[in-house]
Design an enzyme around this catalytic site. Structure first.
Site, PDB file in Angstrom:
ATOM      1  N   HIS A 178       0.825  -1.234   0.000  1.00 18.17           N
ATOM      2  CA  HIS A 178       0.000   0.000   0.000  1.00 18.17           C
ATOM      3  C   HIS A 178       0.851   1.273   0.000  1.00 18.17           C
ATOM      4  O   HIS A 178       0.439   2.304   0.535  1.00 18.17           O
ATOM      5  CB  HIS A 178      -0.962   0.038   1.193  1.00 18.17           C
ATOM      6  CG  HIS A 178      -1.704  -1.241   1.426  1.00 18.17           C
ATOM      7  ND1 HIS A 178      -2.928  -1.510   0.867  1.00 18.17           N
ATOM      8  CD2 HIS A 178      -1.362  -2.350   2.146  1.00 18.17           C
ATOM      9  CE1 HIS A 178      -3.333  -2.723   1.240  1.00 18.17           C
ATOM     10  NE2 HIS A 178      -2.397  -3.263   2.017  1.00 18.17           N
ATOM     11  N   SER A 233      14.161  21.516 -16.571  1.00 20.88           N
ATOM     12  CA  SER A 233      13.021  22.393 -16.811  1.00 20.88           C
ATOM     13  C   SER A 233      13.471  23.625 -17.594  1.00 20.88           C
ATOM     14  O   SER A 233      14.611  24.061 -17.477  1.00 20.88           O
ATOM     15  CB  SER A 233      12.447  22.811 -15.455  1.00 20.88           C
ATOM     16  OG  SER A 233      11.709  24.003 -15.587  1.00 20.88           O
ATOM     17  N   LYS A 255      15.913  21.719 -11.744  1.00 20.14           N
ATOM     18  CA  LYS A 255      15.177  20.468 -11.933  1.00 20.14           C
ATOM     19  C   LYS A 255      15.977  19.378 -12.640  1.00 20.14           C
ATOM     20  O   LYS A 255      16.692  19.619 -13.599  1.00 20.14           O
ATOM     21  CB  LYS A 255      13.899  20.710 -12.753  1.00 20.14           C
ATOM     22  CG  LYS A 255      12.812  21.476 -12.045  1.00 20.14           C
ATOM     23  CD  LYS A 255      12.342  20.845 -10.747  1.00 20.14           C
ATOM     24  CE  LYS A 255      11.593  19.537 -10.929  1.00 20.14           C
ATOM     25  NZ  LYS A 255      10.262  19.720 -11.551  1.00 20.14           N
ATOM     26  N   GLU A 298       8.970   8.459 -17.307  1.00 20.79           N
ATOM     27  CA  GLU A 298       7.573   8.885 -17.463  1.00 20.79           C
ATOM     28  C   GLU A 298       7.030   8.480 -18.838  1.00 20.79           C
ATOM     29  O   GLU A 298       5.891   8.011 -18.959  1.00 20.79           O
ATOM     30  CB  GLU A 298       7.461  10.405 -17.289  1.00 20.79           C
ATOM     31  CG  GLU A 298       7.648  10.834 -15.840  1.00 20.79           C
ATOM     32  CD  GLU A 298       7.784  12.352 -15.692  1.00 20.79           C
ATOM     33  OE1 GLU A 298       7.284  12.883 -14.705  1.00 20.79           O
ATOM     34  OE2 GLU A 298       8.404  13.007 -16.558  1.00 20.79           O
TER      35      GLU A 298
END
Ligand code: ARG
Length: 488
Positions: A154, A275, A281, A288
């Site tokens: 979980h 970024s 970043k 992704e």
């Protein structure tokens, strides 16, 4: 008017209709396979006395030339690559000769054969890519038999484990993916040729011979089924979807693990983006995209399932619409596996962070309950109650606290029943927890070491399987080449 339409039809189609109908774009994927299928078919026709050696020879050299010219030379206004090749052949060899190539077949069995041949080699390549991924993951696992980390259920800290154990979970999943791809390969590598439109043919063809020349394992047993089914495609894409689901879980974990919250790994700069506004970043864009490609692959499977469902027998043009989904998803899977392999191979693992995290969230609670059971003989559910109550306080479990709880609950102290300070300390130590879990498949270093050692043999077996698949296909294409060469 084109060689197909000139008899039955009199109107030319306009551009919009042609574009709507044509599969020429997707057929780039089967151009080479189509030449092979044509060659095998024509050699067989000659051997069976259906066409003359002279015609066979002229057709084979015409096909040779078409192969060299490539698909870009073919007239794109044709419906598909099959008819475009035939038209070009007739241009080169004349209709008296070239017009005989399509004897005893239909584009229905032809296209199925082409897709099966192309997919066959894609599947063998995919198996190899996944094998490489598995061996890279196993190599990283082998560096981390002792690297303690929290295991999750979980997404909550659950019990301590090792990074080797966690990585080997992926290995197990990907090994099953390889088996599924292999199964799909077996059912793809079957010969539909000879089915013609669906009813086979009155010409005395030899299906066995085209099977041999194209390296198929055997023939599809029913000619109507042979042209109608795309279940081999669905099965292959099903294996992709399963694989991508596993890969997406890996992607997700790599993304989580490289966040500041987890901070377990750092992905290599090559597998990161930054970024355009936030200069600090470092983003896991590759992972992704891998996660997103899973949607593409699942969607492609859903498309093919939906296209094929409820189609009346036998061939319907709907089937053409299924094929591009196959190639698109094949490409997405292959590139994703490669990305995953590179990310795993190059990522930096933060051992200290993993270790520190394994101490957070009372991950040794299960072992504490188990230890209480083993030392005192009380039922597990009662021990679970006591340890749960300690966990609720958020304090480190001391023997005195445990005693007080057990006194309240059952009128007896655990220490009076045999739980010692020493046993308590042992139970709370994450690395001792792991050592004790030396059950088959468990996280104990001796067990994960046994697993990684056994893997070498398994991977060798897979490499041999792939080798054999390729050798069989190569041997057939040499046989076909020889048959073409020996024509006068
Ligand atoms: N381009 C077609 C396909 O991919 C080839 C078979 C065409 N057959 C036909 N009867 N129109 O399915």
């Amino acid at each position: 008017m084109d060689i197909l339409r000139r008899g039955r039809l009199s109107e030319e189609q306009d551009e919009a209709i042609k574009n709507f109908t044509s599969s020429m774009e997707a057929d780039k994927r089967i151009f080479d396979a189509d030449i092979e299928v044509d060659r095998a078919h024509v050699i067989m026709l000659k051997e069976q006395g259906i066409i003359s050696e002279h015609d066979c020879s002229a057709i084979i050299s015409g096909l040779e030339k078409i192969k060299k010219e490539g698909i870009s030379v073919l007239d794109p206004s044709y419906e598909d690559v099959h008819i475009a090749i035939e038209a070009r052949l007739i241009e080169l060899a004349g209709e008296e000769t070239g017009g005989r190539m399509h004897s005893a077949r239909s584009r229905n069995d032809e296209v199925a054969a082409c897709i099966r041949l192309s997919l066959r080699s894609e599947l063998a390549n995919l198996m190899q890519e996944v094998e490489t991924l598995v061996s890279t993951i196993a190599d990283r696992a082998a560096e981390h038999h002792e690297t303690i980390m929290p295991g999750y259920t979980h997404t909550q800290h659950a019990q301590p484990t090792t990074l080797a154990h966690h990585l080997l979970a992926y290995v197990s999943a990907f090994l099953r993916d390889i088996e599924r791809i292999k199964g799909a390969y077996e059912r793809t590598n079957l010969n539909p040729l000879g089915a013609a439109a669906f009813a086979s043919t009155g010409f005395p063809i030899s299906r066995k011979r085209t099977t041999e020349l194209l390296g198929f394992e055997s023939e599809l047993g029913n000619s109507m089924d042979a042209v109608s089914t795309r279940d081999f495609m669905i099965e292959s894409m099903g294996s992709y979807s399963n694989l991508m689901t596993n890969l997406a879980r890996l992607a997700e974990e790599l993304i989580l693990w490289s966040s500041s919250e987890f901070d377990f790994i750092e992905l290599d700069d090559r597998y990161s983006s930054t970024s355009s506004i936030m200069p600090q970043k470092k983003n896991p864009d590759i992972a992704e995209l891998m996660r997103a490609k899973t949607g593409t692959v699942h969607g492609a499977l859903m498309s093919v399932l939906t296209i094929c469902k409820a189609l009346p027998y036998s061939y319907n043009r709907d089937l053409q619409e299924a094929t591009p989904h196959l190639w698109r998803s094949t490409d997405a899977v292959r590139s994703s596996i490669r990305m995953a392999e590179g990310m795993i191979r190059t990522m930096k693992i933060k051992k200290e962070r993993l270790k520190k995290a394994s101490g957070i969230g009372f991950t040794s609670a299960t072992e504490l309950a188990d230890t209480i059971v083993r030392t005192t003989g009380i039922p597990f559910r009662t021990a679970h109650h006591i340890v749960g109550s300690i966990a609720k306080t958020g304090k480190a479990p001391l023997l005195s606290d445990l005693d007080r709880l057990s006194l309240d609950l059952m009128g007896e102290k655990l220490s009076d029943k045999g739980l010692s300070e020493e046993a308590l300390i042992h139970a709370l130590d994450p690395s001792e927890n792991i050592k004790m879990r030396n059950i088959l498949g468990g996280p104990a270093p001796e067990e994960t070491e046994r697993r990684t050692a056994a893997l070498n043999k398994e991977l060798e077996g897979i490499r041999n399987d792939i080798d054999l698949m390729r050798k069989k296909a190569d041997a057939a294409s040499r046989k076909l080449e020889k048959a073409c060469q020996s024509l006068s």
